[in-house]
Design an enzyme around this catalytic site. Structure first.
Site, PDB file in Angstrom:
ATOM      1  N   ALA A 169       3.197  -0.760   4.818  1.00  0.00           N
ATOM      2  CA  ALA A 169       2.680  -0.693   6.197  1.00  0.00           C
ATOM      3  C   ALA A 169       2.217  -2.053   6.716  1.00  0.00           C
ATOM      4  O   ALA A 169       2.237  -2.303   7.930  1.00  0.00           O
ATOM      5  CB  ALA A 169       1.536   0.315   6.260  1.00  0.00           C
TER       6      ALA A 169
ATOM      7  N   PRO B  42       0.787  -1.230   0.000  1.00  0.00           N
ATOM      8  CA  PRO B  42       0.000   0.000   0.000  1.00  0.00           C
ATOM      9  C   PRO B  42       0.823   1.287   0.000  1.00  0.00           C
ATOM     10  O   PRO B  42       1.886   1.359   0.630  1.00  0.00           O
ATOM     11  CB  PRO B  42      -0.821  -0.106   1.296  1.00  0.00           C
ATOM     12  CG  PRO B  42      -0.108  -1.104   2.129  1.00  0.00           C
ATOM     13  CD  PRO B  42       0.550  -2.061   1.182  1.00  0.00           C
ATOM     14  N   ASN B  43       0.304   2.237  -0.722  1.00  0.00           N
ATOM     15  CA  ASN B  43       0.836   3.608  -0.810  1.00  0.00           C
ATOM     16  C   ASN B  43       2.108   3.730  -1.645  1.00  0.00           C
ATOM     17  O   ASN B  43       2.596   4.842  -1.857  1.00  0.00           O
ATOM     18  CB  ASN B  43       1.064   4.225   0.587  1.00  0.00           C
ATOM     19  CG  ASN B  43      -0.233   4.338   1.353  1.00  0.00           C
ATOM     20  OD1 ASN B  43      -1.216   4.846   0.806  1.00  0.00           O
ATOM     21  ND2 ASN B  43      -0.268   3.837   2.568  1.00  0.00           N
TER      22      ASN B  43
ATOM     23  N   HIS C 207      12.540  -3.099   1.667  1.00  0.00           N
ATOM     24  CA  HIS C 207      12.041  -1.765   2.021  1.00  0.00           C
ATOM     25  C   HIS C 207      12.981  -0.720   1.459  1.00  0.00           C
ATOM     26  O   HIS C 207      14.207  -0.907   1.468  1.00  0.00           O
ATOM     27  CB  HIS C 207      11.993  -1.581   3.543  1.00  0.00           C
ATOM     28  CG  HIS C 207      11.069  -2.543   4.205  1.00  0.00           C
ATOM     29  ND1 HIS C 207       9.712  -2.394   4.198  1.00  0.00           N
ATOM     30  CD2 HIS C 207      11.325  -3.709   4.849  1.00  0.00           C
ATOM     31  CE1 HIS C 207       9.155  -3.417   4.817  1.00  0.00           C
ATOM     32  NE2 HIS C 207      10.116  -4.237   5.227  1.00  0.00           N
TER      33      HIS C 207
ATOM     34  N   ASN D 272       7.619  -5.832  -1.016  1.00  0.00           N
ATOM     35  CA  ASN D 272       7.659  -4.717  -0.082  1.00  0.00           C
ATOM     36  C   ASN D 272       6.246  -4.600   0.485  1.00  0.00           C
ATOM     37  O   ASN D 272       5.372  -4.020  -0.149  1.00  0.00           O
ATOM     38  CB  ASN D 272       8.067  -3.407  -0.771  1.00  0.00           C
ATOM     39  CG  ASN D 272       8.151  -2.256   0.222  1.00  0.00           C
ATOM     40  OD1 ASN D 272       7.718  -2.388   1.373  1.00  0.00           O
ATOM     41  ND2 ASN D 272       8.707  -1.133  -0.205  1.00  0.00           N
TER      42      ASN D 272
HETATM   43  C1  DQA Z   1       8.308   0.902   3.644  1.00  0.00           C
HETATM   44  C2  DQA Z   1       8.466   1.106   5.152  1.00  0.00           C
HETATM   45  C3  DQA Z   1       7.111   0.961   5.859  1.00  0.00           C
HETATM   46  O1  DQA Z   1       7.259   1.172   7.263  1.00  0.00           O
HETATM   47  C4  DQA Z   1       6.128   1.977   5.325  1.00  0.00           C
HETATM   48  O2  DQA Z   1       4.856   1.784   5.909  1.00  0.00           O
HETATM   49  C5  DQA Z   1       6.044   1.983   3.835  1.00  0.00           C
HETATM   50  C6  DQA Z   1       7.269   1.825   3.047  1.00  0.00           C
HETATM   51  C7  DQA Z   1       9.636   1.141   2.881  1.00  0.00           C
HETATM   52  O3  DQA Z   1       9.720   0.707   1.745  1.00  0.00           O
HETATM   53  O4  DQA Z   1      10.540   1.779   3.410  1.00  0.00           O
HETATM   54  O5  DQA Z   1       4.976   2.218   3.265  1.00  0.00           O
HETATM   55  O6  DQA Z   1       7.935  -0.443   3.416  1.00  0.00           O
END
Ligand code: DQA
Length: 159
Positions: free
Chosen positions: A77, A10-11, A100, A74
């Site tokens: 969250a 997500p995101n 990550h 990845n």
């Molecule tokens: C993430 C790290 C996570 O804590 C965060 O919620 C993300 C991105 C990273 O790629 O650094 O959305 O996975």
């Protein structure tokens, strides 16, 4: 040809504009383009998915057995919350690498724990978009070392 599934959680569709001081300026399309180039030159068939939905990610992982030799994920969250994604990885029995962009161990305490890492072969974090390429390289090395015939045919392809 070695088949690897890459899942962005997500995101991550917001990369490029989302907190660039943490996640950098590269957007997801340009990251994926580079990874696809890397895959081509390394004899890997790479399938890339992004989802904001836990259930969709669980389904993708569930269907990976028999179709992919490795999973690079990845979980974003969901890394810190999802028993469902952890169980899916454990249940699928497809070797997985967690990646990550940021170094989650240098961030807020709630990010410093991964529910996913214990069911993965390993984790790469903190190298920005390079984390994905390093994760893919680890996945390729894992698959090749478990099946030397594949390693040889991939090396021939690269020459
Ligand atoms: C993430 C790290 C996570 O804590 C965060 O919620 C993300 C991105 C990273 O790629 O650094 O959305 O996975």
């Amino acid at each position: 040809m070695i088949q690897i599934l890459l899942i962005h959680g997500p995101n991550l569709q917001l990369l490029g504009t989302r907190q660039p001081s943490i996640y950098g300026n590269a957007d997801l399309t340009s990251i994926n383009r580079k990874l696809t180039q890397w895959a081509k030159s390394n004899g890997v068939r790479l399938v890339i998915e992004q989802s904001n939905h836990e259930g969709r990610i669980v389904e993708l992982i569930g269907k990976a057995k028999g179709r992919f030799e490795a999973l690079v994920i990845n979980p974003a969250a969901y890394t810190h919350t999802s028993v469902a994604i952890r169980d899916a990885i454990e249940g699928a029995g497809v070797p997985a690498i967690e990646v990550h962009l940021s170094n989650i161990y240098g961030r807020e305490s709630f990010r410093q724990h991964s529910l996913i890492a214990p069911v993965c072969k390993g984790q790469v974090c903190g190298f920005g978009p390079l984390s994905y390429q390093l994760g893919l390289e680890a996945a390729l090395a894992l698959v090749s070392s478990s099946d030397p015939a594949r390693k040889n045919s991939n090396q021939r392809r690269r020459r």
